[in-house]
Design an enzyme around this catalytic site. Structure first.
Site, PDB file in Angstrom:
ATOM      1  N   ARG A 155      17.199  59.002  95.490  1.00 37.74           N
ATOM      2  CA  ARG A 155      17.034  57.991  94.428  1.00 37.74           C
ATOM      3  C   ARG A 155      15.746  57.191  94.636  1.00 37.74           C
ATOM      4  O   ARG A 155      15.075  56.817  93.679  1.00 37.74           O
ATOM      5  CB  ARG A 155      18.254  57.063  94.394  1.00 37.74           C
TER       6      ARG A 155
ATOM      7  N   ARG B 241      29.682  53.528  96.707  1.00 41.06           N
ATOM      8  CA  ARG B 241      29.323  54.311  95.528  1.00 41.06           C
ATOM      9  C   ARG B 241      28.889  55.688  95.998  1.00 41.06           C
ATOM     10  O   ARG B 241      28.164  55.790  96.991  1.00 41.06           O
ATOM     11  CB  ARG B 241      28.126  53.629  94.842  1.00 41.06           C
TER      12      ARG B 241
ATOM     13  N   LYS C 248      18.834  43.884  91.713  1.00 46.67           N
ATOM     14  CA  LYS C 248      18.716  43.676  90.254  1.00 46.67           C
ATOM     15  C   LYS C 248      20.049  43.280  89.628  1.00 46.67           C
ATOM     16  O   LYS C 248      20.102  42.380  88.809  1.00 46.67           O
ATOM     17  CB  LYS C 248      18.213  44.954  89.546  1.00 46.67           C
TER      18      LYS C 248
ATOM     19  N   ARG D 121      13.390  53.241  82.847  1.00 47.17           N
ATOM     20  CA  ARG D 121      13.140  53.824  84.168  1.00 47.17           C
ATOM     21  C   ARG D 121      12.088  54.924  84.098  1.00 47.17           C
ATOM     22  O   ARG D 121      11.786  55.528  85.118  1.00 47.17           O
ATOM     23  CB  ARG D 121      14.433  54.422  84.706  1.00 47.17           C
TER      24      ARG D 121
ATOM     25  N   ARG E  75      26.124  48.912 101.272  1.00 49.79           N
ATOM     26  CA  ARG E  75      26.659  48.342 100.024  1.00 49.79           C
ATOM     27  C   ARG E  75      28.031  48.917  99.685  1.00 49.79           C
ATOM     28  O   ARG E  75      28.257  50.108  99.785  1.00 49.79           O
ATOM     29  CB  ARG E  75      25.660  48.656  98.909  1.00 49.79           C
TER      30      ARG E  75
HETATM   31  P1  AMP Z   1      21.900  51.954  88.764  1.00 46.00           P
HETATM   32  O1  AMP Z   1      23.251  51.355  88.796  1.00 46.00           O
HETATM   33  O2  AMP Z   1      20.937  51.201  87.893  1.00 46.00           O
HETATM   34  O3  AMP Z   1      21.344  52.232  90.136  1.00 46.00           O
HETATM   35  O4  AMP Z   1      22.056  53.379  88.045  1.00 46.00           O
HETATM   36  C1  AMP Z   1      22.908  54.377  88.583  1.00 46.00           C
HETATM   37  C2  AMP Z   1      22.529  55.724  88.009  1.00 46.00           C
HETATM   38  O5  AMP Z   1      22.696  55.722  86.577  1.00 46.00           O
HETATM   39  C3  AMP Z   1      21.087  56.159  88.221  1.00 46.00           C
HETATM   40  O6  AMP Z   1      20.873  56.722  89.498  1.00 46.00           O
HETATM   41  C4  AMP Z   1      20.912  57.174  87.103  1.00 46.00           C
HETATM   42  O7  AMP Z   1      21.568  58.390  87.392  1.00 46.00           O
HETATM   43  C5  AMP Z   1      21.699  56.499  85.962  1.00 46.00           C
HETATM   44  N1  AMP Z   1      20.803  55.606  85.181  1.00 46.00           N
HETATM   45  C6  AMP Z   1      20.889  54.255  85.065  1.00 46.00           C
HETATM   46  N2  AMP Z   1      19.922  53.775  84.285  1.00 46.00           N
HETATM   47  C7  AMP Z   1      19.194  54.842  83.869  1.00 46.00           C
HETATM   48  C8  AMP Z   1      18.044  55.004  83.059  1.00 46.00           C
HETATM   49  N3  AMP Z   1      17.430  53.946  82.489  1.00 46.00           N
HETATM   50  N4  AMP Z   1      17.572  56.261  82.870  1.00 46.00           N
HETATM   51  C9  AMP Z   1      18.176  57.318  83.413  1.00 46.00           C
HETATM   52  N5  AMP Z   1      19.248  57.245  84.213  1.00 46.00           N
HETATM   53  C10 AMP Z   1      19.760  56.015  84.449  1.00 46.00           C
END
Ligand code: AMP
Length: 204
Positions: free
Chosen positions: A149, A138, A13, A88, A127
């Protein structure tokens, strides 16, 4: 255009959001990136989010929705945006819909990037991201957190696919392949969405 990119962690994404947003001339808004910047900057928001992120859990809706509302109110998002990683949960999607309705807008398309789980695990465990000139993993890409996750995705986020399908907004696409190929598929799917909207080019 107002677009949401939906898909599990590791579906690509972030990469696609940057390229597609550039092509559409709208900002790519990644909630994960905003949270990570706040964690690095040790802001109040970052401190509130860090524990959830490290555990691979979702940051509570209340915090996340307030942050996104603030970001969407900025000048560059007025004419359109591409959301990466938000919504989400169904509750977040409902809040997004009502915020946009208040502004007299709606989404044009929800593009779901589909990748099977074995491929996701393979991608996430390999990654790395560049921080201060160094490639680092990360902390939430470690194997156990990755599994968690993906489970969180299945339980809390995957239902959005059906929810947006009912709303008539969903376009699903295969996201396996070279980056450029996936971008091309995404742009074609977006064109189809745009054409299908009441104010799209093929209407009337
Ligand atoms: P991502 O980079 O999109 O994988 O997001 C990393 C982390 O940020 C996720 O595992 C959540 O802990 C938090 N996060 C990102 N977007 C959201 C969202 N829309 N709702 C809740 N937590 C989020």
């Amino acid at each position: 255009m107002r677009v949401v990119l939906l898909g599990p962690p590791g579906a690509g994404k972030g990469t696609q959001a940057q390229i597609i947003a550039g092509q559409l001339g709208v900002p790519a808004i990644s909630t994960g990136d905003i949270f990570r910047a706040n964690v690095s900057g040790k802001t109040e928001l970052g401190l509130a989010a860090k524990g959830y992120m490290d555990a691979g859990d979702l940051v509570p809706d209340e915090i996340t929705v307030a942050m996104v509302k603030g970001r969407l109110a900025e000048a560059d998002a007025k004419g359109g945006f591409l959301l990466d990683g938000f919504p989400r949960t169904i509750a977040q999607a409902e809040q997004l819909r009502s915020s946009l309705e208040e502004l007299g807008h709606g989404l044009d398309c929800v593009l779901e990037l589909v990748v099977d789980e074995d491929e996701l695990v393979r991608r996430l465990s390999g990654r790395r991201m560049l921080v201060d000139g160094q490639w680092v993993q990360r902390s939430d890409d470690e194997p156990e957190t990755v599994r968690h996750r993906l489970q969180v995705y299945r339980e809390q986020t995957a239902p959005l696919s059906g929810w947006y399908e009912t709303e008539g907004l969903l376009a699903r696409m295969d996201a396996i392949g070279a980056v450029e190929e996936v971008t091309q598929r995404a742009l074609t799917a977006l064109e189809a969405c745009r054409g299908a909207r009441p104010d799209g080019p093929s209407a009337g």
